[in-house]
Design a protein around this motif. Structure first.
Motif, mmCIF file in Angstrom:
data_model
loop_
_atom_site.group_PDB
_atom_site.id
_atom_site.type_symbol
_atom_site.label_atom_id
_atom_site.label_comp_id
_atom_site.label_asym_id
_atom_site.label_seq_id
_atom_site.Cartn_x
_atom_site.Cartn_y
_atom_site.Cartn_z
ATOM 1 N N GLN A 113 0.818 -1.217 0.000
ATOM 2 C CA GLN A 113 0.000 0.000 0.000
ATOM 3 C C GLN A 113 0.851 1.267 0.000
ATOM 4 N N CYS A 114 1.937 1.298 0.785
ATOM 5 C CA CYS A 114 2.808 2.479 0.863
ATOM 6 C C CYS A 114 3.922 2.312 -0.164
ATOM 7 N N PHE A 115 3.680 2.805 -1.368
ATOM 8 C CA PHE A 115 4.602 2.545 -2.471
ATOM 9 C C PHE A 115 5.880 3.376 -2.391
ATOM 10 N N ASN A 116 5.961 4.351 -1.457
ATOM 11 C CA ASN A 116 7.172 5.165 -1.321
ATOM 12 C C ASN A 116 8.115 4.672 -0.227
ATOM 13 N N VAL A 117 7.865 3.491 0.310
ATOM 14 C CA VAL A 117 8.709 2.991 1.397
ATOM 15 C C VAL A 117 10.144 2.846 0.905
ATOM 16 N N ASP A 118 11.050 3.549 1.595
ATOM 17 C CA ASP A 118 12.463 3.543 1.238
ATOM 18 C C ASP A 118 13.314 2.770 2.240
ATOM 19 N N THR A 119 12.939 2.835 3.543
ATOM 20 C CA THR A 119 13.707 2.193 4.611
ATOM 21 C C THR A 119 12.760 1.405 5.502
ATOM 22 N N LEU A 120 13.119 0.160 5.782
ATOM 23 C CA LEU A 120 12.295 -0.705 6.627
ATOM 24 C C LEU A 120 13.222 -1.440 7.594
ATOM 25 N N THR A 121 12.904 -1.352 8.886
ATOM 26 C CA THR A 121 13.689 -2.007 9.930
ATOM 27 C C THR A 121 12.811 -3.026 10.641
ATOM 28 N N ILE A 122 13.249 -4.285 10.667
ATOM 29 C CA ILE A 122 12.460 -5.383 11.229
ATOM 30 C C ILE A 122 13.264 -6.042 12.338
#
Length: 516
Positions: free
Chosen positions: A417-426
């Motif tokens: 849904q959030c097509f601009n996601v650049d950084t993801l921390t899991i």
């Protein structure tokens, strides 16, 4: 003849005594260093050709500036006594970019009949220190812990020295006092506890003479570019006039302003909208409302950080700003980005701002979990603007292992849904197949940080009707090993990607401005 020999012996002993003396050790205790006569004679007779001199004095100034910046003022002073080159490095421009003032800075132990030994500000040392380096100071950081009187006296002496430097015929050592100061940081320790009751922590705000001394100092700093006031916890009538002097002197020069927990109740700080050239503003959500947003819309603000820490009220007691105010701000200042952040040791949630141009949502809270209802609301509000999301630090809870209880589907929903996601921390448990699907789904993903210890070697996703047989085989085959996952994600992202160890993940700091 005996008298002559006695005189020579006495002169030799006097020379040895002059070489000996008192010295201050690392514990600031005096110790006497004695020099034996035999050692001194053997040293005097040594051949100079056998001496080996070091080349530390030939270090370039750019290296000395970097080294001196890590030293305390006391250590810088002693380092300046090594040689002429190091003494000149004491007055290099960037050495005094940050002068930290705490409970022990420029103090001496003094005995009090009721409290015992205490460290009190040494006025003579402080005056000499300001006379020598006051004109070179570029930044001051106050970090009191217990002795607020020392901080107050230091601020008073600095204000007095700056007043004396502005007189018609000032003393030569006071000329230019404090004129280069561009940054001031003040962290107030509002969490007080008694030694016999460490759990009974009570919140106390600054104020009174300490606040008055700070405001008088701010009035004299007319070229401030950075001002950070953290955890002041003031009353409303004090918070409303906190920045009166700063606005009068720095309304067009301020670039970075941090006001964290000025109050613990709802109290909008209207002054923040009067700094016309402000670039970065960090403020707590209880100190902002629709009127403040209307003022910020007319400034050059680029980044608005809404920060919640352990002294901020619970998120359920804080009201978000109105939708109309955020829409008006986006029309007037379309380049501004909002960053939501939570820093807390306990569990908590960020205060979502509907219709705000939120660019990042980050957590620095080991107890905070990813909740489905919050992720759904976040995707609904910020599907067009969210670029950075993640949790820092290691978790202090156990993540479930079954697929239906994990966060895999929530993360994939966010990436779709959030097509601009650049950084993801899991940091919670996910499967290797989930990482491959995230890398395939998030088209703009550039930075993916995942704990290796939290990754499960498993392909437990049910087959989607849109998946081809080839894609399903690729997913199952590459989910069987960490090496295959790292290889495939590296090919997708375009650089050498790898899972992070717990040590590396603990030291990770997310760049919230990534992709802006």
């Amino acid at each position: 003849m005996a008298a002559v020999s006695f005189g020579r012996k006495g002169s030799g002993q006097l020379e040895v005594m002059q070489k000996a003396g008192w010295k201050i050790d690392e514990n600031e205790k005096a110790c006497y260093i004695d020099v034996d006569e035999d050692d001194s004679e053997s040293t005097d007779g040594a051949d100079d050709s056998t001496k080996v001199y070091s080349n530390w004095c030939y270090l370039p100034n750019i290296v000395l500036e970097e080294v001196f910046s890590y030293l305390s003022p006391k250590e810088r002073y002693y380092a300046g006594l090594v040689c002429r080159q190091w003494y000149s490095a004491l007055y290099l421009p960037t050495v005094w970019n940050n002068f930290i003032v705490d409970d022990r800075t420029l103090t001496r132990p003094k005995y009090n009949y009721y409290s015992g030994w205490q460290y009190c500000l040494d006025h003579m040392r402080t005056q000499n220190c300001l006379a020598r380096i006051g004109k070179y100071l570029r930044g001051i950081e106050f970090r009191p812990w217990h002795s607020f009187n020392n901080i107050y006296q230091f601020m008073t002496m600095l204000s007095w020295s700056m007043d004396k430097s502005n007189e018609p015929n000032p003393q030569p050592e006071l000329i230019g006092m404090g004129r280069r100061i561009r940054s001031l940081v003040y962290h107030f320790p509002c969490n007080m506890s008694q030694p016999n009751d460490p759990e009974g922590i009570k919140l106390f705000g600054t104020g009174g003479q300490l606040l008055k001394g700070l405001k008088e100092l701010l009035q004299r700093l007319t070229d401030l570019h950075t001002l950070k006031l953290v955890d002041f916890v003031l009353e409303r009538f004090e918070a409303n006039h906190l920045l009166d002097e700063v606005v009068c002197s720095c309304c067009t020069k301020m670039r970075v302003l941090n006001l964290v927990n000025v109050t613990t109740t709802h109290c909008p700080i209207m002054h923040v909208g009067l700094f016309l050239n402000l670039q970065v503003l960090t403020i707590s959500p209880q100190n902002i409302d629709d009127d403040v947003l209307s003022l910020l819309a007319d400034t050059k603000l680029r980044h608005l950080h809404l920060l919640q820490n352990c002294y901020t009220p619970k998120y359920v007691t804080i009201s978000a700003c109105g939708v109309k105010a955020w829409r008006s701000l986006k029309k007037t200042n379309p380049r501004m980005r909002v960053h939501l952040r939570l820093e807390n040791l306990d569990d908590g949630e960020v205060v979502l701002q509907p219709e705000a141009p939120v660019h990042s949502i980050t957590y620095c809270a080991p107890q905070a979990r990813i909740r489905p209802e919050l992720v759904v609301r976040m995707v609904d509000h910020y599907r067009n603007t969210l670029a950075v999301y993640g949790h820092e630090l290691l978790p202090r809870f156990s993540s479930p292992k079954p697929f239906h209880n994990r966060i895999d589907s929530l993360l994939l929903l966010m990436c779709r849904q959030c097509f601009n996601v650049d950084t993801l921390t899991i940091r919670e448990k996910v499967s290797t197949s989930t990482l491959l699907l995230i890398a395939k789904t998030a088209k703009n993903l550039r930075n993916l940080y995942v704990r290796r210890f939290a990754v499960i070697l498993r392909c437990d996703w049910p087959r989607h009707p849109e998946w081809t047989d080839e894609f399903h085989i690729w997913l199952r085959r590459n989910s069987r090993s960490y090496e295959a996952v790292e290889r495939e994600i590296s090919q997708i992202l375009g650089y050498k990607w790898h899972l992070l160890s717990d040590r590396d993940f603990k030291q990770l700091t997310v760049n919230v401005k990534s992709g802006a």
